[in-house]
Design an enzyme around this catalytic site. Structure first.
Site, PDB file in Angstrom:
ATOM      1  N   GLU A  58      -1.258 -21.544  -5.906  1.00 33.55           N
ATOM      2  CA  GLU A  58      -2.473 -21.160  -6.644  1.00 33.55           C
ATOM      3  C   GLU A  58      -2.124 -20.657  -8.037  1.00 33.55           C
ATOM      4  OE1 GLU A  58      -5.184 -18.563  -4.507  1.00 33.55           O
ATOM      5  OE2 GLU A  58      -6.059 -17.878  -6.395  1.00 33.55           O
TER       6      GLU A  58
ATOM      7  N   LYS B 281      -7.650 -11.032   0.817  1.00 37.41           N
ATOM      8  CA  LYS B 281      -7.074 -12.352   0.503  1.00 37.41           C
ATOM      9  C   LYS B 281      -6.230 -12.242  -0.763  1.00 37.41           C
ATOM     10  CE  LYS B 281      -7.136 -16.617  -1.469  1.00 37.41           C
ATOM     11  NZ  LYS B 281      -6.621 -16.957  -2.784  1.00 37.41           N
TER      12      LYS B 281
ATOM     13  N   ASP C 235       7.263 -15.751   8.271  1.00 41.83           N
ATOM     14  CA  ASP C 235       6.131 -16.439   8.885  1.00 41.83           C
ATOM     15  C   ASP C 235       4.822 -15.861   8.331  1.00 41.83           C
ATOM     16  OD1 ASP C 235       4.093 -17.232  10.586  1.00 41.83           O
ATOM     17  OD2 ASP C 235       5.311 -17.076  12.402  1.00 41.83           O
TER      18      ASP C 235
ATOM     19  N   HIS D  12      -8.473 -15.944 -15.062  1.00 45.01           N
ATOM     20  CA  HIS D  12      -8.254 -16.950 -14.029  1.00 45.01           C
ATOM     21  C   HIS D  12      -8.375 -18.360 -14.610  1.00 45.01           C
ATOM     22  CE1 HIS D  12      -7.867 -17.320  -9.721  1.00 45.01           C
ATOM     23  NE2 HIS D  12      -8.686 -18.353  -9.755  1.00 45.01           N
TER      24      HIS D  12
HETATM   25  C1  MEV Z   1      -8.234 -15.225  -5.789  1.00 46.04           C
HETATM   26  O1  MEV Z   1      -7.217 -15.977  -5.179  1.00 46.04           O
HETATM   27  C2  MEV Z   1      -8.146 -13.793  -5.337  1.00 46.04           C
HETATM   28  C3  MEV Z   1      -9.261 -12.874  -5.831  1.00 46.04           C
HETATM   29  O2  MEV Z   1     -10.534 -13.427  -5.483  1.00 46.04           O
HETATM   30  C4  MEV Z   1      -9.043 -11.552  -5.165  1.00 46.04           C
HETATM   31  C5  MEV Z   1     -10.170 -10.540  -5.355  1.00 46.04           C
HETATM   32  O3  MEV Z   1     -11.313 -10.949  -5.584  1.00 46.04           O
HETATM   33  O4  MEV Z   1      -9.882  -9.339  -5.210  1.00 46.04           O
HETATM   34  C6  MEV Z   1      -9.228 -12.771  -7.325  1.00 46.04           C
END
Ligand code: MEV
Length: 445
Positions: free
Chosen positions: A84, A281, A297, A397
């Site tokens: 990513e 995430k 893992d 991003h």
């Molecule tokens: C993107 O891979 C992860 C985010 O969405 C995490 C978050 O929103 O805290 C930027």
């Protein structure tokens, strides 16, 4: 629908040929494309082929690094494997930010692994308890041939408990084993010991004087480690006086405002499951990349982390911010996450790039690797929340994503260079990049 008998017995070339011939019209092209990703050194390729079954080619992932990462007063260059865009950049950005503010701090709270023998037993519970007290030393003695080497390294069986699960399922009990597997993840060790426990359990029940009739028949359902290791846990945190945070949004947001907005952002992830999932995430963006680079893992770690995030009956954030400290003008932000990692055995010793990644980290112990992975997870999360409560996530991003968008739109090298300059001041989106390319191609940029 294409089916085949005995696919696994074909050679690698045979497997690739079958897939290409049966699923692609341009099969010759597909074969040479897949073959182009084979390693040019046959021995290295053989190594990859043997990691898993039915391999027909290699799947490449970027191996990046996060330099200048200060953790517990030590500088690391951390290897990160992730596809990513912006994860490595976000973590590195955060590392840079915290380096001048004391860096990341991390401490392993405990390193206990878990395994269970699930079984059915019909009888009066107190008789099972008496049997268990008789059984426990025999379980350990029977498994001694398996645990000797681990004990010599300082680990082994920490405890064996009898767990009554009959409130949930009639006649269902467990032997719960707690283990210290030192620097290994320990899955094979734990599973072998559990299978020894299961055999001993059945044998001893069948000859135990205190049992009668069907009490002597224990039905073992399964013996398997648990990937839920709430006591194999690491804490990572960052802290500094609020004023030392500096200013944000090109100087328009002061440290105090930022800190409280940040705290609210974290609070949202603590009370709302939808946000918590994305928040966590983002933490695993960092943790998983270190886990992949270190040959661990990531499925196990993810499953465990998400279970831990639900430990209070509601899925919540893995991080917390101390409001008490904030009231006193101190910013302290903490991640607590269970990470059952290993630095010996398995892929850690086999994969050539994992070996180099570990060397880069100074061949850490499992304990140290847990601290590094947690710090990187926190770094990614800090970066995400910082963007979210200030300029928004898309600015940074999408900047990172610019090259990918340009690639999908078949931009030439010259157009990429022009776009990089143009988008320093302009907002990146699919449509803005498309518009830019149209203008550039018409000679208007
Ligand atoms: C993107 O891979 C992860 C985010 O969405 C995490 C978050 O929103 O805290 C930027």
């Amino acid at each position: 629908m294409k089916e085949i008998e005995g696919f696994s017995k074909l050679t690698k070339q045979g497997k690739l040929d079958w897939v290409a011939d049966n699923y692609f019209e341009d099969n010759a092209q597909v074969k040479s494309e897949f073959e182009s990703y084979w390693h040019n050194k046959p021995d290295t390729q053989k190594l990859f082929d043997e990691f898993s079954e039915n391999t027909i080619t290699n799947f490449y992932m970027p191996f990046g690094v996060m330099p200048n990462t200060l953790i517990n007063d030590k500088i690391y260059t951390v290897p990160m494997v992730i596809e990513e865009s912006s994860v490595v950049a976000a973590a590195s950005n955060s590392a840079k930010f915290w380096r001048s503010r004391g860096g990341f701090h991390a401490r392993v709270l405990a390193m206990e692994k878990v395994g269970q023998v699930h079984f059915i037993w019909r009888g009066e519970k107190r008789r099972l308890l008496a049997f268990f007290n008789h059984l426990k030393p025999i379980l350990k003695a029977d498994a001694a041939h398996l645990t000797g080497r681990m004990e010599a390294r300082g680990g082994g069986i920490l405890d064996i408990q009898l767990i009554d699960m009959t409130a949930y399922e009639a006649n269902y009990f467990q032997l719960k084993g707690l283990f210290d597997t030192c620097d290994s993840m320990g899955a094979n060790f734990i599973n072998s010991v559990l299978e020894s426990f299961a055999a001993t359990l059945r044998r001893e029940a069948s000859i135990y004087d205190g049992f009668e009739g069907s009490e002597k028949d224990i039905e073992v359902i399964m013996s398997i480690l648990s990937n839920y290791t709430p006591n194999c846990i690491v804490r990572a945190w960052v802290e500094c006086p609020v004023e030392a945070l500096g200013s944000f949004d090109d100087g328009t947001m002061d440290a105090q405002t930022f800190a409280w907005r940040f705290a609210r952002g974290v609070r949202v992830a603590q009370v709302d499951t939808y946000r918590a999932t994305t928040h966590n995430k983002g933490i695993f963006n960092g943790i998983d990349s270190v886990i992949l680079a270190s040959g661990n893992d990531f499925r196990a770690t993810e499953a465990c982390g998400h279970t831990y995030a639900s430990r209070n009956g509601r899925y919540s954030s893995l991080t917390s911010i101390s409001l008490e400290d904030l009231e006193k003008g101190h910013f302290k932000y903490t991640l607590e996450v269970p990470l059952a990692l290993g630095t010996v055995g398995g892929l850690t010793t086999l994969h050539p790039l994992v070996k180099r990644g570990m060397e880069m980290l100074g061949n850490p112990s499992a304990n140290e690797l847990m601290q590094i992975a947690a710090a990187v997870g926190l770094a990614n999360n800090f970066s995400a929340i910082r963007s979210l409560v200030t300029v928004g996530i898309q600015k940074g991003h999408m900047k990172m994503h610019l090259l990918n968008i340009l690639k999908t739109m078949h931009a030439s090298e010259a157009e990429v260079e022009k776009a990089k300059i143009y988008f320093i001041k302009n907002v990146v989106s699919y449509s803005s990049v498309r518009e830019f390319l149209e203008l550039a191609r018409a000679g208007n940029v």
